[in-house]
Scaffold this motif. Structure first.
Motif, PDB file in Angstrom:
ATOM      1  N   ALA A   2       0.832  -1.202   0.000  1.00 25.42           N
ATOM      2  CA  ALA A   2       0.000   0.000   0.000  1.00 25.42           C
ATOM      3  C   ALA A   2       0.869   1.255   0.000  1.00 25.42           C
ATOM      4  N   GLU A   3       0.455   2.222  -0.799  1.00 29.22           N
ATOM      5  CA  GLU A   3       1.146   3.499  -0.854  1.00 29.22           C
ATOM      6  C   GLU A   3       0.159   4.614  -0.576  1.00 29.22           C
ATOM      7  N   ALA A   4       0.629   5.662   0.063  1.00 29.44           N
ATOM      8  CA  ALA A   4      -0.180   6.851   0.329  1.00 29.44           C
ATOM      9  C   ALA A   4       0.735   8.062   0.303  1.00 29.44           C
ATOM     10  N   ARG A   5       0.148   9.235   0.210  1.00 29.56           N
ATOM     11  CA  ARG A   5       0.941  10.465   0.166  1.00 29.56           C
ATOM     12  C   ARG A   5       1.099  11.019   1.574  1.00 29.56           C
ATOM     13  N   CYS A   6       2.356  11.269   1.957  1.00 29.59           N
ATOM     14  CA  CYS A   6       2.647  11.879   3.254  1.00 29.59           C
ATOM     15  C   CYS A   6       2.655  13.392   3.066  1.00 29.59           C
ATOM     16  N   MET A   7       1.826  14.083   3.812  1.00 30.28           N
ATOM     17  CA  MET A   7       1.721  15.538   3.681  1.00 30.28           C
ATOM     18  C   MET A   7       2.929  16.249   4.283  1.00 30.28           C
ATOM     19  N   ASN A  17       2.442  -0.414   8.840  1.00 29.60           N
ATOM     20  CA  ASN A  17       1.293  -0.853   9.643  1.00 29.60           C
ATOM     21  C   ASN A  17      -0.042  -0.463   8.999  1.00 29.60           C
ATOM     22  N   PRO A  18      -0.294  -0.876   7.738  1.00 29.26           N
ATOM     23  CA  PRO A  18      -1.549  -0.495   7.077  1.00 29.26           C
ATOM     24  C   PRO A  18      -2.760  -1.179   7.710  1.00 29.26           C
ATOM     25  N   VAL A  33       1.141   4.606   8.941  1.00 27.21           N
ATOM     26  CA  VAL A  33       2.172   5.525   9.405  1.00 27.21           C
ATOM     27  C   VAL A  33       3.245   5.664   8.330  1.00 27.21           C
ATOM     28  N   CYS A  34       3.783   6.868   8.174  1.00 27.87           N
ATOM     29  CA  CYS A  34       4.885   7.120   7.244  1.00 27.87           C
ATOM     30  C   CYS A  34       6.164   6.528   7.839  1.00 27.87           C
ATOM     31  N   PRO A  35       6.909   5.704   7.079  1.00 29.13           N
ATOM     32  CA  PRO A  35       8.126   5.104   7.614  1.00 29.13           C
ATOM     33  C   PRO A  35       9.261   6.112   7.812  1.00 29.13           C
ATOM     34  N   THR A  39       4.519  10.268  10.700  1.00 35.75           N
ATOM     35  CA  THR A  39       3.238  10.949  10.623  1.00 35.75           C
ATOM     36  C   THR A  39       2.163   9.979  10.148  1.00 35.75           C
ATOM     37  N   LYS A  40       0.920  10.176  10.611  1.00 39.88           N
ATOM     38  CA  LYS A  40      -0.189   9.358  10.132  1.00 39.88           C
ATOM     39  C   LYS A  40      -0.437   9.665   8.658  1.00 39.88           C
ATOM     40  N   VAL A  41      -0.673   8.611   7.864  1.00 40.33           N
ATOM     41  CA  VAL A  41      -1.051   8.793   6.465  1.00 40.33           C
ATOM     42  C   VAL A  41      -2.402   8.127   6.247  1.00 40.33           C
ATOM     43  N   PHE A  42      -3.176   8.634   5.299  1.00 41.06           N
ATOM     44  CA  PHE A  42      -4.537   8.195   5.078  1.00 41.06           C
ATOM     45  C   PHE A  42      -4.816   8.251   3.587  1.00 41.06           C
ATOM     46  N   LYS A  43      -5.403   7.177   3.051  1.00 38.32           N
ATOM     47  CA  LYS A  43      -5.718   7.148   1.626  1.00 38.32           C
ATOM     48  C   LYS A  43      -7.122   6.603   1.446  1.00 38.32           C
ATOM     49  N   ILE A  44      -7.976   7.341   0.735  1.00 33.95           N
ATOM     50  CA  ILE A  44      -9.321   6.868   0.441  1.00 33.95           C
ATOM     51  C   ILE A  44      -9.232   5.914  -0.734  1.00 33.95           C
ATOM     52  N   VAL A  45      -9.771   4.692  -0.548  1.00 34.54           N
ATOM     53  CA  VAL A  45      -9.680   3.649  -1.565  1.00 34.54           C
ATOM     54  C   VAL A  45     -10.873   3.684  -2.514  1.00 34.54           C
TER      55      VAL A  45
END
Length: 48
Positions: A2-7, A17-18, A33-35, A39-45
């Motif tokens: 899983a990938e998400a954008r870290c702000m 830990n997805p 969490v961003c490795p 920071t917490k990361v969140f992605k709408i699927v």
């Protein structure tokens, strides 16, 4: 994986830990969490 954008890092990162989450409106999302910075990361699927 899983990938998400870290702000905070301003880049696409591999999620640590997805966890699958269902939001109040019924849409699925991915939370983790961003490795790099922790920071917490969140992605709408999408829909169910």
């Amino acid at each position: 994986m899983a990938e998400a954008r870290c702000m905070k890092c301003k880049k696409q990162v591999e999620v640590k830990n997805p966890q699958d989450v269902i939001m109040k409106n019924g849409m699925k999302a991915l939370s983790g969490v961003c490795p790099d910075c922790g920071t917490k990361v969140f992605k709408i699927v999408g829909k169910k």
